[in-house]
Design a protein around this motif. Sequence first.
Motif, PDB file in Angstrom:
ATOM      1  N   TRP A  61      44.416  -3.778  47.896  1.00  0.00           N
ATOM      2  CA  TRP A  61      43.477  -3.202  47.087  1.00  0.00           C
ATOM      3  C   TRP A  61      42.914  -2.055  45.646  1.00  0.00           C
ATOM      4  O   TRP A  61      42.311  -2.896  45.523  1.00  0.00           O
ATOM      5  CB  TRP A  61      43.572  -1.730  48.473  1.00  0.00           C
ATOM      6  CG  TRP A  61      42.214  -1.053  48.951  1.00  0.00           C
ATOM      7  CD1 TRP A  61      40.967  -0.306  48.028  1.00  0.00           C
ATOM      8  CD2 TRP A  61      41.561  -1.104  50.115  1.00  0.00           C
ATOM      9  NE1 TRP A  61      39.567  -0.243  48.224  1.00  0.00           N
ATOM     10  CE2 TRP A  61      40.030  -0.754  49.618  1.00  0.00           C
ATOM     11  CE3 TRP A  61      41.313  -2.131  51.224  1.00  0.00           C
ATOM     12  CZ2 TRP A  61      39.061  -0.567  51.036  1.00  0.00           C
ATOM     13  CZ3 TRP A  61      40.386  -1.698  52.525  1.00  0.00           C
ATOM     14  CH2 TRP A  61      39.456  -1.280  52.094  1.00  0.00           C
ATOM     15  N   GLU A  62      43.330  -1.594  46.086  1.00  0.00           N
ATOM     16  CA  GLU A  62      43.834  -0.729  44.398  1.00  0.00           C
ATOM     17  C   GLU A  62      43.702  -1.333  42.938  1.00  0.00           C
ATOM     18  O   GLU A  62      42.112  -1.241  42.679  1.00  0.00           O
ATOM     19  CB  GLU A  62      44.647   0.733  44.225  1.00  0.00           C
ATOM     20  CG  GLU A  62      43.974   1.904  45.067  1.00  0.00           C
ATOM     21  CD  GLU A  62      43.122   2.436  44.514  1.00  0.00           C
ATOM     22  OE1 GLU A  62      42.928   2.471  43.721  1.00  0.00           O
ATOM     23  OE2 GLU A  62      42.287   2.379  45.699  1.00  0.00           O
ATOM     24  N   ARG A  66      40.299  -4.034  44.186  1.00  0.00           N
ATOM     25  CA  ARG A  66      39.145  -3.395  43.961  1.00  0.00           C
ATOM     26  C   ARG A  66      38.487  -3.827  42.209  1.00  0.00           C
ATOM     27  O   ARG A  66      38.668  -2.552  41.585  1.00  0.00           O
ATOM     28  CB  ARG A  66      38.951  -1.759  43.992  1.00  0.00           C
ATOM     29  CG  ARG A  66      38.007  -0.645  44.262  1.00  0.00           C
ATOM     30  CD  ARG A  66      38.283   0.762  44.716  1.00  0.00           C
ATOM     31  NE  ARG A  66      39.630   0.691  43.516  1.00  0.00           N
ATOM     32  CZ  ARG A  66      39.068   2.456  43.470  1.00  0.00           C
ATOM     33  NH1 ARG A  66      37.848   3.233  43.557  1.00  0.00           N
ATOM     34  NH2 ARG A  66      39.401   3.360  42.409  1.00  0.00           N
TER      35      ARG A  66
END
Length: 107
Positions: free
Chosen positions: A96-97, A100
């Motif tokens: 996710w990071e 992103r």
Amino acid sequence: MIPWGYTVPAVAAVAVVVAAELTVLRTGLFRRLAYWIAIVIVTGFQIPVDGWLTKLSGPIVRYSPEDISGWRFPWDIPVEDFLFGYALITAVLLVWERTRPREEQSP
């Protein structure tokens, strides 16, 4: 005897995820308080659910004794479940990071 069936993959999963963060991804996730709070929250929900599923008095999920370490804490939860849970949640948060969109830098 080393329980290869579940213990070794659980430990390896944690090692791979931590190594990926420290050597390749470098998102800084491990330095964030929000990450550790999320881990505590997930573990807080995992304990009653996993405890109910794996209780030795009437298990819904059964483990082959030769495939796990035999360490169960708390409420008969195999420690390997916590390792896999940590690796899974951490891997998702790292992806996710990493994917992103970054805020555009001002000139």
